[in-house]
Write a protein that holds these residues in place. Structure first.
Motif, PDB file in Angstrom:
ATOM      1  N   VAL A 105       0.837  -1.206   0.000  1.00  0.00           N
ATOM      2  CA  VAL A 105       0.000   0.000   0.000  1.00  0.00           C
ATOM      3  C   VAL A 105       0.870   1.255   0.000  1.00  0.00           C
ATOM      4  CG1 VAL A 105      -1.650   1.319   1.397  1.00  0.00           C
ATOM      5  CG2 VAL A 105      -1.968  -1.136   1.064  1.00  0.00           C
ATOM      6  N   ASP A 106       2.009   1.180   0.679  1.00  0.00           N
ATOM      7  CA  ASP A 106       2.918   2.335   0.639  1.00  0.00           C
ATOM      8  C   ASP A 106       3.392   2.611  -0.786  1.00  0.00           C
ATOM      9  OD1 ASP A 106       2.672   2.641   3.354  1.00  0.00           O
ATOM     10  OD2 ASP A 106       4.525   1.559   3.839  1.00  0.00           O
TER      11      ASP A 106
ATOM     12  N   PRO B 272      -0.997   3.079  -3.222  1.00  0.00           N
ATOM     13  CA  PRO B 272      -2.065   3.389  -2.233  1.00  0.00           C
ATOM     14  C   PRO B 272      -3.439   2.862  -2.614  1.00  0.00           C
ATOM     15  CG  PRO B 272      -0.676   5.317  -2.617  1.00  0.00           C
ATOM     16  CD  PRO B 272      -0.286   4.291  -3.646  1.00  0.00           C
TER      17      PRO B 272
ATOM     18  N   ARG C 145      -5.159  -0.221  -0.813  1.00  0.00           N
ATOM     19  CA  ARG C 145      -5.682  -0.215   0.558  1.00  0.00           C
ATOM     20  C   ARG C 145      -7.099  -0.793   0.615  1.00  0.00           C
ATOM     21  NH1 ARG C 145      -4.191   2.472   5.050  1.00  0.00           N
ATOM     22  NH2 ARG C 145      -2.673   3.660   3.830  1.00  0.00           N
TER      23      ARG C 145
END
Length: 403
Positions: A257-258, A261, A264
């Motif tokens: 997710v980093d 994004p 998520r």
């Protein structure tokens, strides 16, 4: 008069009430007291006193026996014993009526008798038979057995057909032969229960290794997909899924997710979770919204084999030896075989990471690598080993391409 040794003249009124007779003996019950008559004149002395005591004891015993008999009978008398006779002393003071050769009787009012008769018994039903108690433990066990019948059949498919030929690959390495033989044998042993408790603790001792593996996954995905991001690649086809074995800490998903994004809240990130405790813990959190499945990985692979799903990234973080657990019919080696033989790797390139323990029949990282690369080659793939992390277990990172 009896107690103070009165004369016959003083007891004349009593004689007239009792009647006279030369050899007659009468026992009179007056409130529990018994008095014998004496035709000889005086009523005092040893013999009348003994007769009085014996008669009193006999009358008291008869009255008590009658009362006990009444209280032992079912129905209102039993309830009367509970509610109206509070103690043993109160039962002894119950009045016994007197009469020549007659016993005592207890009376209950009509209203009280009707109330007692209408009171439900121990069963909770008026006059009905007592219902048998349910064995909740047996019911729960039966429910669990029925639930475990609702599962896909575990199979190891045949080698995929492709343009090449397995014969052209030459002799299979010993590690591959041993692992395949073990996986086939485990397929008929144990019980593949729907759920399984995980041995993965809240803070594993090798978390520093995972801190190196997860960034390497992101780099490998970017190398395999090129300029196209993982989120965009998944959005282009709903049959493309990311397959992860993750924990409620979401260590691997957090790094993905980093980097992307949009992952998520993405149901195309599939996380099979056989530990129900971990599953519900992942459900109650509000940080991520992936596609968590309350399912074992082997059940997921077999159940969805015909849907045409393709994985650009698969991290099979087993945290157990390659042979798995015999009692639970759990075998990571068989899952690696299913992954390639069902055709889950995305084309033209994808990423596969594998974490297993180093025990027989693959006790070294080289043996595990030989098994993975040969199984990929048998099904028309090439598995390029990118990086290895060896600790108590081993993590192998591959880029898989279609030949």
């Amino acid at each position: 008069a009896l107690h103070r040794g009165a004369s016959a003249r003083e007891c004349a009124p009593l004689r007239r009430c009792l009647g006279t007779g030369a050899g007659s003996q009468r026992i009179v019950m007056l409130g529990g007291s018994v008095a014998p008559t004496d035709p000889g004149g005086r009523l005092g002395g040893r013999r009348p006193a003994l007769a009085f005591a014996a008669s009193a004891a006999l009358a008291a015993a008869a009255g008590l026996a009658l009362l006990v008999l009444l209280l032992r009978r079912p129905g209102p008398f039993r309830l009367l014993r509970r509610s109206h006779i509070g103690s043993r002393a109160g039962a002894k003071k119950a009045t016994v009526g007197a009469g020549a050769g007659a016993g005592a009787a207890a009376a209950v009012g009509p209203a009280a008798a009707a109330a007692l008769a209408a009171t439900p018994g121990p069963t909770g039903k008026r006059g009905g038979p007592q219902q048998p108690k349910r064995d909740k433990g047996a019911d729960r066990l039966e429910w669990w057995q029925r639930l475990n019948e609702v599962k896909p059949a575990l199979v190891i498919p045949e080698i995929r057909s492709w343009a090449g030929s397995p014969v052209a690959l030459g002799e299979a390495p010993k590690a591959h032969k041993d692992v395949v033989a073990l996986a086939q044998d485990r397929l008929t042993r144990g019980r593949d229960w729907l759920v399984r408790d995980s041995d993965y603790g809240p803070t594993p001792t090798h978390s520093n290794i995972k801190a190196q593996v997860n960034p390497a996954l992101v780099r490998a995905v970017r190398a395999a997909l090129g300029e196209e991001g993982l989120a965009e690649y998944l959005a282009a086809d709903p049959r493309r899924v990311v397959l992860l074995l993750d924990t409620p800490r979401y260590g691997t998903l957090r790094h993905l997710v980093d980097a992307w994004p949009a992952l998520r809240c993405c149901q195309q990130v599939v996380i099979p979770q056989a530990d129900l405790g971990h599953y519900f813990e992942m459900m109650r959190g509000g940080e991520f919204y992936p596609g968590v499945r309350a399912q074992r990985l082997d059940h997921w692979l077999c159940a969805n084999a015909g849907l045409g799903l393709r994985c650009p990234l698969a991290f099979l973080d087993f945290e157990c030896r390659l042979a798995g657990a015999l009692s639970a019919r759990l075998c990571p080696a068989a899952d690696v075989m299913r992954y390639f033989r069902f055709g889950y790797p995305a084309e033209p390139a994808s990423v596969l990471a594998l974490t297993v323990g180093l025990e027989e029949p693959a006790v070294t990282p080289e043996a595990v690598d030989a098994f993975v690369r040969w199984e990929a080659a048998l099904n028309g793939y090439t598995a390029e080993l990118v990086e290895t992390w060896k600790y108590r277990m081993v993590t192998l990172l591959y880029i898989v391409r279609r030949e």
